[in-house]
Design a protein around this motif. Sequence first.
Motif, PDB file in Angstrom:
ATOM      1  N   LYS A   1      -3.962  11.605  -0.905  1.00  0.00           N
ATOM      2  CA  LYS A   1      -5.221  10.998  -0.446  1.00  0.00           C
ATOM      3  C   LYS A   1      -5.723   9.862  -1.342  1.00  0.00           C
ATOM      4  CE  LYS A   1      -6.831  14.689   2.493  1.00  0.00           C
ATOM      5  NZ  LYS A   1      -7.981  15.331   3.078  1.00  0.00           N
TER       6      LYS A   1
ATOM      7  N   LEU B   1      -9.625   4.867  -3.539  1.00  0.00           N
ATOM      8  CA  LEU B   1      -8.750   3.690  -3.588  1.00  0.00           C
ATOM      9  C   LEU B   1      -8.466   3.299  -5.034  1.00  0.00           C
ATOM     10  CD1 LEU B   1      -9.916   3.643  -0.688  1.00  0.00           C
ATOM     11  CD2 LEU B   1     -10.065   1.166  -0.857  1.00  0.00           C
TER      12      LEU B   1
ATOM     13  N   ILE C   1      -0.007   5.779   0.050  1.00  0.00           N
ATOM     14  CA  ILE C   1      -1.002   6.856  -0.026  1.00  0.00           C
ATOM     15  C   ILE C   1      -0.333   8.086  -0.611  1.00  0.00           C
ATOM     16  CG2 ILE C   1      -2.566   8.343   1.289  1.00  0.00           C
ATOM     17  CD1 ILE C   1      -2.703   6.093   3.417  1.00  0.00           C
TER      18      ILE C   1
ATOM     19  N   THR D   1       0.835  -1.208   0.000  1.00  0.00           N
ATOM     20  CA  THR D   1       0.000   0.000   0.000  1.00  0.00           C
ATOM     21  C   THR D   1       0.867   1.255   0.000  1.00  0.00           C
ATOM     22  OG1 THR D   1      -0.084   0.085   2.419  1.00  0.00           O
ATOM     23  CG2 THR D   1      -1.870  -1.088   1.326  1.00  0.00           C
TER      24      THR D   1
ATOM     25  N   VAL E   1      -7.341   9.106   3.330  1.00  0.00           N
ATOM     26  CA  VAL E   1      -7.655   8.425   2.064  1.00  0.00           C
ATOM     27  C   VAL E   1      -9.032   8.859   1.574  1.00  0.00           C
ATOM     28  CG1 VAL E   1      -8.037   6.185   0.955  1.00  0.00           C
ATOM     29  CG2 VAL E   1      -6.245   6.426   2.673  1.00  0.00           C
TER      30      VAL E   1
ATOM     31  N   SER F   1     -10.642   6.650   7.320  1.00  0.00           N
ATOM     32  CA  SER F   1      -9.433   7.468   7.429  1.00  0.00           C
ATOM     33  C   SER F   1      -9.563   8.782   6.653  1.00  0.00           C
ATOM     34  CB  SER F   1      -8.229   6.692   6.886  1.00  0.00           C
ATOM     35  OG  SER F   1      -7.124   7.549   6.746  1.00  0.00           O
TER      36      SER F   1
ATOM     37  N   GLY G   1      -5.304   6.058  -1.992  1.00  0.00           N
ATOM     38  CA  GLY G   1      -4.761   4.840  -1.410  1.00  0.00           C
ATOM     39  C   GLY G   1      -4.554   3.796  -2.496  1.00  0.00           C
TER      40      GLY G   1
ATOM     41  N   TRP H   1      -9.023   2.129   5.960  1.00  0.00           N
ATOM     42  CA  TRP H   1      -9.168   3.282   5.063  1.00  0.00           C
ATOM     43  C   TRP H   1     -10.610   3.781   4.939  1.00  0.00           C
ATOM     44  CZ3 TRP H   1      -5.383   2.073   0.386  1.00  0.00           C
ATOM     45  CH2 TRP H   1      -4.064   2.155   0.865  1.00  0.00           C
TER      46      TRP H   1
END
Length: 363
Positions: free
Chosen positions: A11, A50, A8, A6, A47, A44, A13, A41
């Motif tokens: 923002k 995605l 980031i 992963t 993020v 969060s 992800g 996420w």
Amino acid sequence: MSLVLTEIKNKVGIITLNSEKTLNSLSLPMIEELQSILTDWKTSDQVVCLFLQGAGEKALCAGGDVRKLYDAIMAQRAIDPTEVPKDCYDFFSKEYQVDYDIHTYPKPVIVWGSGIVMGGGIGLMVGASHRIVTEKSKLAMPEITIGLYPDVGGTWFLNKMPSAFGIYLGLTGARLDGADCKYLGLADYYMESSSKEDIINALKQADWTSNPYQTVSDILNTISENTDIPESQAALHHEFIQNFEGVDAVEEFSDLIRNYPEKDDWINTGLKSFTAGSPSSAHIIFRQLKQGKHLSLEEVFQSELNLSCQCCIHPDFAEGVRALLVDKDQSPQWQPATLNDITTEWIDSYFAELKVEDFQSLS
């Protein structure tokens, strides 16, 4: 080595399934890592959207690691063949939870579906808000060839396809390219496989102060707008598929496809998979899709979890994996051996409700 990578950026992800050697096939540890990331996420502030991809150029995900499931089934058979192996229950229940979470995720989920996307890979892709395919995309749900059925929400998305494509794809495991996916509603965008960097760069520079779904859509529309989509084989066969719209039984489907007078390569490939596949699977798939037409998404995954666990204590799933991946003799000995040998009671037994750890709610 982490099975899921992963990062980031602005923002965004980015999630990478990191098992290039196995074409990013889903193992239980990989599913658990994915679940943990999705959960973290979801709430969060770091993020806002995605982006899911597979390591390497060859595949997003070639499906579930069924070889591991085979080992669990064989070990359990030696102890008590009537019990669902715990590893199988854990695998399917956690896989479907991830799929359900993607379908219901509160943030945009972009899935880069280039290369091979099969079985469990389609489960990860189909529920996303922004699904991308390319000229390299190869999608299929070929579970009939290993004594299983199109799970990971297949009851849901196959029933949403035009005409009788859902039942046809379920029973033949027909391969789809990017153009087919766009035509059948499995993808939202078709673009060149070389566009990935452009997308990620645009996301990294995006202004996320307004509606993030719209922001993602605008970026993907701009990048894909000048891409020519080739002719879809599925679209070209729409008239042929319409023949199956009123089919009421597997035997009727079988007669129609076998006796169709103008077979071409596309039809012959589907016929070959259908006739070589598990007769029990053919009956299960037919009932699964007919019975599941009006189920909610949560009910779909609940019913599939029960059915997948039943497949682990019926003979054909382990036998199909043995023939394809273990002994590799490509000669599965299906039980029962032909479509006509199968009784209603036998298919009923696949759909009988199991009391496995009282299936948890997916919501």
